[in-house]
Design an enzyme around this catalytic site. Structure first.
Site, PDB file in Angstrom:
ATOM      1  N   ASP A  68      27.910  49.701  34.007  1.00 11.16           N
ATOM      2  CA  ASP A  68      27.688  48.504  33.141  1.00 11.16           C
ATOM      3  C   ASP A  68      27.335  47.157  34.013  1.00 11.16           C
ATOM      4  O   ASP A  68      27.615  47.171  35.158  1.00 11.16           O
ATOM      5  CB  ASP A  68      28.711  47.950  32.314  1.00 11.16           C
ATOM      6  CG  ASP A  68      30.131  48.049  32.693  1.00 11.16           C
ATOM      7  OD1 ASP A  68      30.261  47.440  33.928  1.00 11.16           O
ATOM      8  OD2 ASP A  68      30.970  48.541  32.095  1.00 11.16           O
ATOM      9  N   ASP A  70      27.423  42.903  34.490  1.00 11.19           N
ATOM     10  CA  ASP A  70      28.037  41.786  33.779  1.00 11.19           C
ATOM     11  C   ASP A  70      27.247  40.513  34.483  1.00 11.19           C
ATOM     12  O   ASP A  70      26.599  40.561  35.419  1.00 11.19           O
ATOM     13  CB  ASP A  70      29.339  41.690  34.208  1.00 11.19           C
ATOM     14  CG  ASP A  70      30.043  42.650  33.614  1.00 11.19           C
ATOM     15  OD1 ASP A  70      29.897  43.159  32.316  1.00 11.19           O
ATOM     16  OD2 ASP A  70      30.745  43.482  34.235  1.00 11.19           O
ATOM     17  N   ASP A 148      39.879  40.045  40.559  1.00 10.16           N
ATOM     18  CA  ASP A 148      40.967  40.689  40.900  1.00 10.16           C
ATOM     19  C   ASP A 148      40.777  41.254  42.686  1.00 10.16           C
ATOM     20  O   ASP A 148      41.828  41.084  43.390  1.00 10.16           O
ATOM     21  CB  ASP A 148      41.283  42.064  40.058  1.00 10.16           C
ATOM     22  CG  ASP A 148      39.925  43.020  39.865  1.00 10.16           C
ATOM     23  OD1 ASP A 148      38.698  42.627  40.459  1.00 10.16           O
ATOM     24  OD2 ASP A 148      40.227  43.667  39.159  1.00 10.16           O
TER      25      ASP A 148
HETATM   26  P1  ATP Z   1      33.768  49.521  36.206  1.00  5.30           P
HETATM   27  O1  ATP Z   1      32.811  50.074  37.266  1.00  5.30           O
HETATM   28  O2  ATP Z   1      35.053  50.306  35.778  1.00  5.30           O
HETATM   29  O3  ATP Z   1      33.135  48.680  35.163  1.00  5.30           O
HETATM   30  P2  ATP Z   1      34.317  46.836  36.902  1.00  5.30           P
HETATM   31  O4  ATP Z   1      34.936  46.199  38.273  1.00  5.30           O
HETATM   32  O5  ATP Z   1      32.904  46.563  36.692  1.00  5.30           O
HETATM   33  O6  ATP Z   1      34.651  48.360  37.161  1.00  5.30           O
HETATM   34  P3  ATP Z   1      34.955  45.517  34.454  1.00  5.30           P
HETATM   35  O7  ATP Z   1      36.035  45.750  33.724  1.00  5.30           O
HETATM   36  O8  ATP Z   1      33.435  46.010  34.052  1.00  5.30           O
HETATM   37  O9  ATP Z   1      35.256  46.326  35.725  1.00  5.30           O
HETATM   38  O10 ATP Z   1      35.000  44.236  34.979  1.00  5.30           O
HETATM   39  C1  ATP Z   1      34.113  43.343  35.364  1.00  5.30           C
HETATM   40  C2  ATP Z   1      34.514  42.300  36.320  1.00  5.30           C
HETATM   41  O11 ATP Z   1      35.382  41.451  35.852  1.00  5.30           O
HETATM   42  C3  ATP Z   1      35.113  42.951  37.560  1.00  5.30           C
HETATM   43  O12 ATP Z   1      34.290  43.336  38.624  1.00  5.30           O
HETATM   44  C4  ATP Z   1      36.160  42.066  38.055  1.00  5.30           C
HETATM   45  O13 ATP Z   1      35.645  40.862  38.757  1.00  5.30           O
HETATM   46  C5  ATP Z   1      36.498  41.088  36.615  1.00  5.30           C
HETATM   47  N1  ATP Z   1      37.711  41.786  36.231  1.00  5.30           N
HETATM   48  C6  ATP Z   1      37.963  42.773  35.384  1.00  5.30           C
HETATM   49  N2  ATP Z   1      39.143  42.765  34.962  1.00  5.30           N
HETATM   50  C7  ATP Z   1      39.980  42.029  35.657  1.00  5.30           C
HETATM   51  C8  ATP Z   1      41.242  41.793  35.871  1.00  5.30           C
HETATM   52  N3  ATP Z   1      42.199  42.335  35.146  1.00  5.30           N
HETATM   53  N4  ATP Z   1      41.636  40.727  36.743  1.00  5.30           N
HETATM   54  C9  ATP Z   1      41.013  40.072  37.267  1.00  5.30           C
HETATM   55  N5  ATP Z   1      39.518  40.310  37.272  1.00  5.30           N
HETATM   56  C10 ATP Z   1      38.867  41.100  36.497  1.00  5.30           C
HETATM   57 MG    MG Z   2      32.051  46.898  34.983  1.00  2.23          MG
END
Ligand code: ATP
Ligand code: MG
Length: 440
Positions: A68, A70, A148
């Site tokens: 996805d 963001d 994170d």
């Molecule tokens: P995925 O590939 O699973 O989507 P992702 O890193 O993009 O991994 P998301 O849940 O889509 O994870 O979150 C988007 C962004 O938001 C992350 O890359 C991170 O920067 C931030 N984020 C998400 N969850 C947390 C958390 N629990 N604590 C701090 N930052 C977070």
């Molecule tokens: Mg993501």
């Protein structure tokens, strides 16, 4: 490369703004979804700051396809929402905006501040002692620090194609390091789900958690119990449903996460180590399915994870002279009920899980093969049966029989059933317990 010093937001993290040119990182605009570019473009036009952010940049740098996209912006959620026709504000504690177009969905978050950087009044504590941040908006730099891991704290500037990197995330990705931003213990305490995210990124992306974070993760894994059972249900799926799920399961065992989340299964595994092999074999078939573009269902995953507990209870019920069908129903009920306070499994998942388990008692009844084949859960139950055999259970070649039966034409199928030993072909219901329903 432009470097800019920003006052340190907390003692443990030096924050330096680096703008890495496209010639150094190779991530170009066309790698991002059209809607994410459109959203950022519009926000910029309106005079806001806006970037594509997070996991998608990390994935592109690693040569993977992002799940996805963001967007992070200085615009407030209400301002974002007004700009896009098909958009809505979601979330209560922290508002985010979902912008949709055709089948694409973009999550837009407003730059968020770190409570420690400002006024400590902003930090509140839950009854379990987990630090909660409230709706504190912040600057781009503050937004970077509250994320994170360094690899998740990258911002793509769609005009210049530069990556804005405050915490050496690009370097860490190149070196294969998963680095916690700030003090790992503190960050895990703030949100224990980060420990599961760490294991997910390690297994799924092949990154290695820095030594200090790994030590803290193992020491503090018990904090995961402070997370709501509904959120844990989702996080387990994210942790295990990808093409390195066997590695992720091993990490769950090694770090004690499995014991925290699925204590009854972990105890059953300790009593019967073949069960760990079974889960690993199931994860490997999940990996193969996902790699070949097939899907893998969460209920199957949970049926596998809780099978050691369910099977142990099944044996217990059999020893109390319960007939097999009843014994499995009771075992299913008890296992799922015992689990719900930790990881709550919605009914639409627990029902098919029970069916997979209950089918393990029916698959030996080969005289009813045609009927069983029509059962909506046949396929999952059959896959599960094969995994049981793969892990070393002796089921008298039942899996191979079913494989042959499915591939055969009607005539051969009839013949296969008529050639079954008299005991199983003449009786609708076997009176004796079948040895093949037992597991070793
Ligand atoms: P995925 O590939 O699973 O989507 P992702 O890193 O993009 O991994 P998301 O849940 O889509 O994870 O979150 C988007 C962004 O938001 C992350 O890359 C991170 O920067 C931030 N984020 C998400 N969850 C947390 C958390 N629990 N604590 C701090 N930052 C977070
Ligand atoms: Mg993501």
């Amino acid at each position: 490369m432009i470097k800019k010093f920003i006052p340190s937001l907390n003692k443990s993290s030096k924050v330096i703004e680096r703008r890495i040119p496209v010639s150094k990182h190779g991530v170009t605009r066309d790698k991002f979804s059209p809607l994410s570019l459109k959203v950022v473009d519009k926000l910029l036009d309106e005079g806001h700051e806006a970037y594509i952010v997070g996991g998608c940049i990390r994935d592109i740098l690693l040569g993977k396809t992002p799940k996805d996209f963001d967007v992070a912006t200085s615009a407030r959620p209400e301002q974002v929402q007004k700009l896009f026709r098909r958009s809505r504000i979601i979330g209560r504690r922290f508002k985010i905006v979902h912008v949709e177009e055709k089948r694409d969905l973009i999550e837009v978050t407003t730059f968020r501040g770190d409570h420690k950087s400002g006024n400590s009044r902003h930090a509140t504590q839950s009854s379990e002692g987990v630090l909660l941040r409230d709706n504190v908006y912040g600057s781009l730099q503050e937004d970077a620090v509250r994320r994170d891991f360094s690899c998740n704290s990258l911002y793509f500037d769609i005009d210049s194609e530069e990556i804005v990197d405050f915490l050496d995330g690009v370097r860490d990705i190149k070196q294969g390091i998963l680095r916690t931003i700030g003090d790992p213990e503190e960050r895990f305490r703030e949100d224990p789900v980060r420990m599961m995210r760490a294991l997910r990124f390690q297994s799924k992306l092949g990154l290695k958690l820095d030594a200090k974070s790994y030590k803290q993760l193992k020491q503090n894994i018990g904090m995961i119990r402070e997370v709501s059972s509904a959120r844990l249900f989702d996080e387990v799926i994210k942790l295990l449903l990808h093409d390195s799920s066997a590695t992720a399961f091993k990490m769950m065992m090694d770090t004690g996460l499995m014991e925290q989340l699925f204590p009854s299964s972990t105890k059953a595994i300790a009593a019967k180590p073949i069960m760990a092999k079974l889960i690993t074999a199931a994860m490997q078939t999940t990996e193969a399915r996902l790699q070949s573009g097939k899907n893998a269902s969460p209920f199957y995953l949970y049926a596998v994870l809780l099978w050691p507990a369910a099977e142990q209870e099944f044996q217990e019920q059999l020893s109390r002279k319960q007939p097999p069908v009843r014994a499995m129903q009771t075992a299913g009920d008890k296992t799922i009920a015992g689990q719900s306070s930790l990881v709550s499994i919605p009914r639409r998942f627990s029902q098919p899980m029970r069916e997979i388990w209950e089918m393990q008692n029916r698959l030996p009844q080969r005289d009813r093969a045609q009927k069983l084949l029509e059962h909506p859960r046949f396929r999952a139950a059959y896959d599960f049966l094969l995994v049981r055999e793969q892990s070393g259970e002796n089921l008298d070649g039942l899996g191979a029989w079913w494989t042959k039966y499915q591939d055969a034409n009607q005539q051969t199928r009839d013949k296969m059933v008529s050639e079954l030993p008299v005991k199983s072909s003449n009786r609708r219901r076997p009176r004796k317990r079948r040895p093949s329903s037992k597991t070793q």
